[in-house]
Design a protein around this motif. Sequence first.
Motif, PDB file in Angstrom:
ATOM      1  N   PRO A  17      -8.129   7.459   3.450  1.00 43.47           N
ATOM      2  CA  PRO A  17      -7.843   6.930   2.114  1.00 43.47           C
ATOM      3  C   PRO A  17      -6.751   5.871   2.201  1.00 43.47           C
ATOM      4  O   PRO A  17      -5.895   5.946   3.086  1.00 43.47           O
ATOM      5  CB  PRO A  17      -7.374   8.156   1.331  1.00 43.47           C
ATOM      6  N   PRO A  18      -6.776   4.900   1.316  1.00 38.89           N
ATOM      7  CA  PRO A  18      -5.759   3.847   1.367  1.00 38.89           C
ATOM      8  C   PRO A  18      -4.377   4.413   1.037  1.00 38.89           C
ATOM      9  O   PRO A  18      -4.245   5.311   0.211  1.00 38.89           O
ATOM     10  CB  PRO A  18      -6.216   2.854   0.297  1.00 38.89           C
ATOM     11  N   VAL A  19      -3.386   3.899   1.693  1.00 33.54           N
ATOM     12  CA  VAL A  19      -2.006   4.276   1.400  1.00 33.54           C
ATOM     13  C   VAL A  19      -1.524   3.343   0.309  1.00 33.54           C
ATOM     14  O   VAL A  19      -1.630   2.119   0.431  1.00 33.54           O
ATOM     15  CB  VAL A  19      -1.123   4.157   2.661  1.00 33.54           C
ATOM     16  N   ARG A  20      -1.005   3.910  -0.745  1.00 32.05           N
ATOM     17  CA  ARG A  20      -0.629   3.105  -1.899  1.00 32.05           C
ATOM     18  C   ARG A  20       0.892   3.034  -2.036  1.00 32.05           C
ATOM     19  O   ARG A  20       1.600   3.933  -1.628  1.00 32.05           O
ATOM     20  CB  ARG A  20      -1.227   3.707  -3.170  1.00 32.05           C
ATOM     21  N   ASP A  48       6.422   4.862  -2.027  1.00 36.05           N
ATOM     22  CA  ASP A  48       5.466   4.530  -0.979  1.00 36.05           C
ATOM     23  C   ASP A  48       4.844   5.820  -0.463  1.00 36.05           C
ATOM     24  O   ASP A  48       5.567   6.707  -0.009  1.00 36.05           O
ATOM     25  CB  ASP A  48       6.191   3.784   0.145  1.00 36.05           C
ATOM     26  N   GLU A  49       3.510   5.935  -0.549  1.00 34.46           N
ATOM     27  CA  GLU A  49       2.824   7.153  -0.117  1.00 34.46           C
ATOM     28  C   GLU A  49       2.954   7.408   1.387  1.00 34.46           C
ATOM     29  O   GLU A  49       2.910   8.549   1.816  1.00 34.46           O
ATOM     30  CB  GLU A  49       1.338   7.102  -0.490  1.00 34.46           C
ATOM     31  N   GLN A  50       3.097   6.361   2.169  1.00 38.26           N
ATOM     32  CA  GLN A  50       3.181   6.553   3.614  1.00 38.26           C
ATOM     33  C   GLN A  50       4.533   7.119   4.028  1.00 38.26           C
ATOM     34  O   GLN A  50       4.610   8.089   4.766  1.00 38.26           O
ATOM     35  CB  GLN A  50       2.917   5.250   4.350  1.00 38.26           C
ATOM     36  N   SER A  51       5.613   6.546   3.533  1.00 45.01           N
ATOM     37  CA  SER A  51       6.952   7.011   3.909  1.00 45.01           C
ATOM     38  C   SER A  51       7.416   8.195   3.072  1.00 45.01           C
ATOM     39  O   SER A  51       8.364   8.877   3.452  1.00 45.01           O
ATOM     40  CB  SER A  51       7.961   5.871   3.767  1.00 45.01           C
ATOM     41  N   LYS A  52       6.774   8.419   1.915  1.00 44.23           N
ATOM     42  CA  LYS A  52       7.131   9.489   0.977  1.00 44.23           C
ATOM     43  C   LYS A  52       8.521   9.291   0.377  1.00 44.23           C
ATOM     44  O   LYS A  52       9.162  10.236  -0.060  1.00 44.23           O
ATOM     45  CB  LYS A  52       7.061  10.874   1.621  1.00 44.23           C
ATOM     46  N   LYS A 138       2.819   2.096 -11.578  1.00 44.97           N
ATOM     47  CA  LYS A 138       1.840   1.020 -11.518  1.00 44.97           C
ATOM     48  C   LYS A 138       1.659   0.671 -10.045  1.00 44.97           C
ATOM     49  O   LYS A 138       2.632   0.472  -9.328  1.00 44.97           O
ATOM     50  CB  LYS A 138       2.351  -0.184 -12.289  1.00 44.97           C
ATOM     51  N   GLN A 139       0.408   0.627  -9.604  1.00 44.21           N
ATOM     52  CA  GLN A 139       0.143   0.288  -8.208  1.00 44.21           C
ATOM     53  C   GLN A 139       0.561  -1.136  -7.914  1.00 44.21           C
ATOM     54  O   GLN A 139       0.352  -2.027  -8.723  1.00 44.21           O
ATOM     55  CB  GLN A 139      -1.341   0.438  -7.908  1.00 44.21           C
ATOM     56  N   LYS A 140       1.171  -1.334  -6.713  1.00 50.76           N
ATOM     57  CA  LYS A 140       1.546  -2.690  -6.310  1.00 50.76           C
ATOM     58  C   LYS A 140       0.321  -3.474  -5.934  1.00 50.76           C
ATOM     59  O   LYS A 140      -0.641  -2.963  -5.469  1.00 50.76           O
ATOM     60  CB  LYS A 140       2.478  -2.627  -5.087  1.00 50.76           C
TER      61      LYS A 140
END
Length: 140
Positions: A17-20, A48-52, A138-140
């Motif tokens: 899934p894409p990291v948002r 950031d979903e990747q770094s949390k 809001k998504q970047k």
Amino acid sequence: MTACEKEKLAEEAKIEPPVRAYVITARIDKKGTNTTSEGVAVLKGTYDEQSKVFAYAIEYENISPALITLRSGLKGSAGELIREVYKNDNQVPLKQPLTGSLNLTPLQERNLLKGLWFVAMCTNISAAPEISGSLTLKQK
């Protein structure tokens, strides 16, 4: 033999899934609270979903906060405390903007993404929030 090849191809074809990343804002005011406070504040942040990592900056006016908290739950409820952003212990006056960051747990992330976080600012630590506001993403 061909069935094994198909399974391998299916495993290799899995798409992550894409990291948002999100821009987060909150207008903090007396709406939804039982107060006549003229204080207002704004939270601006990112997640950031990747770094949390949730990073934020809070600016306010017409209020002298004794306690600023991030909470999970519906605005107008007591909610669950996530973090005390600021607590006045008769120290040096608060500098603006108030900035910080925190690493989220999976449950905190899920509630943030569902829009269940809010900021509460109190002028009296033992009283109900003077002003509060829900975080919107809001998504970047």
